[in-house]
Design a protein around this motif. Structure first.
Motif, PDB file in Angstrom:
ATOM      1  N   GLU A  36       0.828  -1.206   0.000  1.00 25.59           N
ATOM      2  CA  GLU A  36       0.000   0.000   0.000  1.00 25.59           C
ATOM      3  C   GLU A  36       0.866   1.261   0.000  1.00 25.59           C
ATOM      4  O   GLU A  36       0.588   2.211  -0.718  1.00 25.59           O
ATOM      5  CB  GLU A  36      -0.933   0.012   1.210  1.00 25.59           C
ATOM      6  N   VAL A  37       1.913   1.238   0.797  1.00 25.36           N
ATOM      7  CA  VAL A  37       2.813   2.392   0.844  1.00 25.36           C
ATOM      8  C   VAL A  37       3.495   2.565  -0.515  1.00 25.36           C
ATOM      9  O   VAL A  37       3.605   3.680  -1.023  1.00 25.36           O
ATOM     10  CB  VAL A  37       3.861   2.232   1.967  1.00 25.36           C
ATOM     11  N   LEU A  38       3.928   1.458  -1.115  1.00 25.74           N
ATOM     12  CA  LEU A  38       4.594   1.534  -2.415  1.00 25.74           C
ATOM     13  C   LEU A  38       3.646   2.071  -3.481  1.00 25.74           C
ATOM     14  O   LEU A  38       4.038   2.878  -4.326  1.00 25.74           O
ATOM     15  CB  LEU A  38       5.130   0.160  -2.803  1.00 25.74           C
ATOM     16  N   ALA A  39       2.383   1.659  -3.437  1.00 22.63           N
ATOM     17  CA  ALA A  39       1.404   2.165  -4.402  1.00 22.63           C
ATOM     18  C   ALA A  39       1.228   3.674  -4.253  1.00 22.63           C
ATOM     19  O   ALA A  39       1.142   4.404  -5.251  1.00 22.63           O
ATOM     20  CB  ALA A  39       0.076   1.450  -4.216  1.00 22.63           C
ATOM     21  N   GLU A  40       1.189   4.169  -3.031  1.00 21.84           N
ATOM     22  CA  GLU A  40       1.075   5.616  -2.796  1.00 21.84           C
ATOM     23  C   GLU A  40       2.359   6.341  -3.186  1.00 21.84           C
ATOM     24  O   GLU A  40       2.327   7.472  -3.660  1.00 21.84           O
ATOM     25  CB  GLU A  40       0.724   5.919  -1.343  1.00 21.84           C
ATOM     26  N   LEU A  41       3.474   5.685  -2.968  1.00 21.95           N
ATOM     27  CA  LEU A  41       4.767   6.261  -3.322  1.00 21.95           C
ATOM     28  C   LEU A  41       4.836   6.555  -4.816  1.00 21.95           C
ATOM     29  O   LEU A  41       5.431   7.535  -5.239  1.00 21.95           O
ATOM     30  CB  LEU A  41       5.875   5.289  -2.900  1.00 21.95           C
ATOM     31  N   MET A  42       4.188   5.723  -5.602  1.00 21.01           N
ATOM     32  CA  MET A  42       4.188   5.891  -7.055  1.00 21.01           C
ATOM     33  C   MET A  42       3.594   7.241  -7.470  1.00 21.01           C
ATOM     34  O   MET A  42       3.930   7.773  -8.514  1.00 21.01           O
ATOM     35  CB  MET A  42       3.379   4.777  -7.720  1.00 21.01           C
ATOM     36  N   ASN A  43       2.718   7.788  -6.642  1.00 22.36           N
ATOM     37  CA  ASN A  43       2.039   9.033  -6.993  1.00 22.36           C
ATOM     38  C   ASN A  43       2.802  10.289  -6.570  1.00 22.36           C
ATOM     39  O   ASN A  43       2.379  11.391  -6.889  1.00 22.36           O
ATOM     40  CB  ASN A  43       0.638   9.047  -6.368  1.00 22.36           C
ATOM     41  N   LEU A  60      10.750  13.484  -4.946  1.00 23.67           N
ATOM     42  CA  LEU A  60      10.397  13.011  -3.610  1.00 23.67           C
ATOM     43  C   LEU A  60      10.418  11.490  -3.536  1.00 23.67           C
ATOM     44  O   LEU A  60      10.934  10.910  -2.588  1.00 23.67           O
ATOM     45  CB  LEU A  60       9.028  13.546  -3.189  1.00 23.67           C
ATOM     46  N   LYS A  61       9.857  10.841  -4.545  1.00 22.15           N
ATOM     47  CA  LYS A  61       9.754   9.390  -4.445  1.00 22.15           C
ATOM     48  C   LYS A  61      11.109   8.700  -4.547  1.00 22.15           C
ATOM     49  O   LYS A  61      11.307   7.648  -3.955  1.00 22.15           O
ATOM     50  CB  LYS A  61       8.744   8.812  -5.430  1.00 22.15           C
ATOM     51  N   THR A  62      12.055   9.296  -5.235  1.00 23.36           N
ATOM     52  CA  THR A  62      13.380   8.681  -5.318  1.00 23.36           C
ATOM     53  C   THR A  62      14.025   8.593  -3.946  1.00 23.36           C
ATOM     54  O   THR A  62      14.465   7.520  -3.529  1.00 23.36           O
ATOM     55  CB  THR A  62      14.296   9.479  -6.276  1.00 23.36           C
ATOM     56  N   VAL A  63      14.062   9.704  -3.208  1.00 25.01           N
ATOM     57  CA  VAL A  63      14.716   9.687  -1.896  1.00 25.01           C
ATOM     58  C   VAL A  63      13.921   8.873  -0.885  1.00 25.01           C
ATOM     59  O   VAL A  63      14.503   8.155  -0.068  1.00 25.01           O
ATOM     60  CB  VAL A  63      15.020  11.105  -1.356  1.00 25.01           C
ATOM     61  N   ILE A  64      12.609   8.961  -0.930  1.00 24.00           N
ATOM     62  CA  ILE A  64      11.770   8.177  -0.010  1.00 24.00           C
ATOM     63  C   ILE A  64      11.983   6.691  -0.256  1.00 24.00           C
ATOM     64  O   ILE A  64      12.178   5.906   0.677  1.00 24.00           O
ATOM     65  CB  ILE A  64      10.279   8.547  -0.155  1.00 24.00           C
ATOM     66  N   TYR A  65      11.980   6.282  -1.509  1.00 25.14           N
ATOM     67  CA  TYR A  65      12.162   4.864  -1.828  1.00 25.14           C
ATOM     68  C   TYR A  65      13.535   4.373  -1.367  1.00 25.14           C
ATOM     69  O   TYR A  65      13.640   3.336  -0.710  1.00 25.14           O
ATOM     70  CB  TYR A  65      11.996   4.608  -3.336  1.00 25.14           C
TER      71      TYR A  65
END
Length: 158
Positions: free
Chosen positions: A93-100, A105-110
């Motif tokens: 679920e977190v990964l699906a939200e991360l996609m948005n 932002l998503k690069t560093v968060i991932y």
């Protein structure tokens, strides 16, 4: 290390990074393949395995950014099959939200919360300042908290 060993060791992780950044399986596979082609051409010695891994992540991330630059701006499709690509099922679920999240932002968060890198390591991989990484992580956490409704706590997997 031989190319075959590098592919076995880092292939899945690079694919996950590229999936998060590109939201498209075929584009992610192409980016990973391009990354390994660059690796074969690079052929210079790395200081150690972490240096090699950081180099691969940076090349893959740059390749994903190149793909984005080349795309016409289309609406992002919600990623329905996030659980197929998660190393840990509870991340889906977190990964699906991360996609948005926006790309920066998503690069560093991932890299921090999913792959377990420290902020300083991410700064080195992406060629940005430590403060930029910290600010992007802060903004990304805020956006994820809003979209997830505060249900999930992010914690890095090392």
């Amino acid at each position: 290390m031989s190319v075959e060993k590098v592919v076995m060791e880092y292939g899945d992780m690079l694919f996950r990074v590229c999936m998060v950044l590109l939201c498209n399986e075929q584009d992610a596979q192409d980016a990973v393949q391009d990354t390994f082609c660059s690796y074969m051409e690079h052929a210079a010695g790395f200081r150690n395995r972490e240096h090699e891994k950081a180099w691969l992540i940076r090349v893959a991330t740059n390749r994903c950014l190149d793909v984005h630059r080349g795309r016409n701006r289309h609406p992002t499709v919600q990623w329905e099959d996030a659980d197929r690509y998660c190393e840990f099922p509870e991340q889906s679920e977190v990964l699906a939200e991360l996609m948005n999240l926006p790309e920066q932002l998503k690069t560093v968060i991932y890299l921090h919360y999913i792959e377990g890198y420290k902020a300083a390591e991410i700064a080195g991989m992406l060629g940005i300042t430590l403060n930029a990484v910290k600010k992007r992580m802060q903004r990304g956490r805020e956006k994820l908290k809003l979209s997830l409704g505060g249900e999930h706590a992010l914690s890095p997997h090392a």
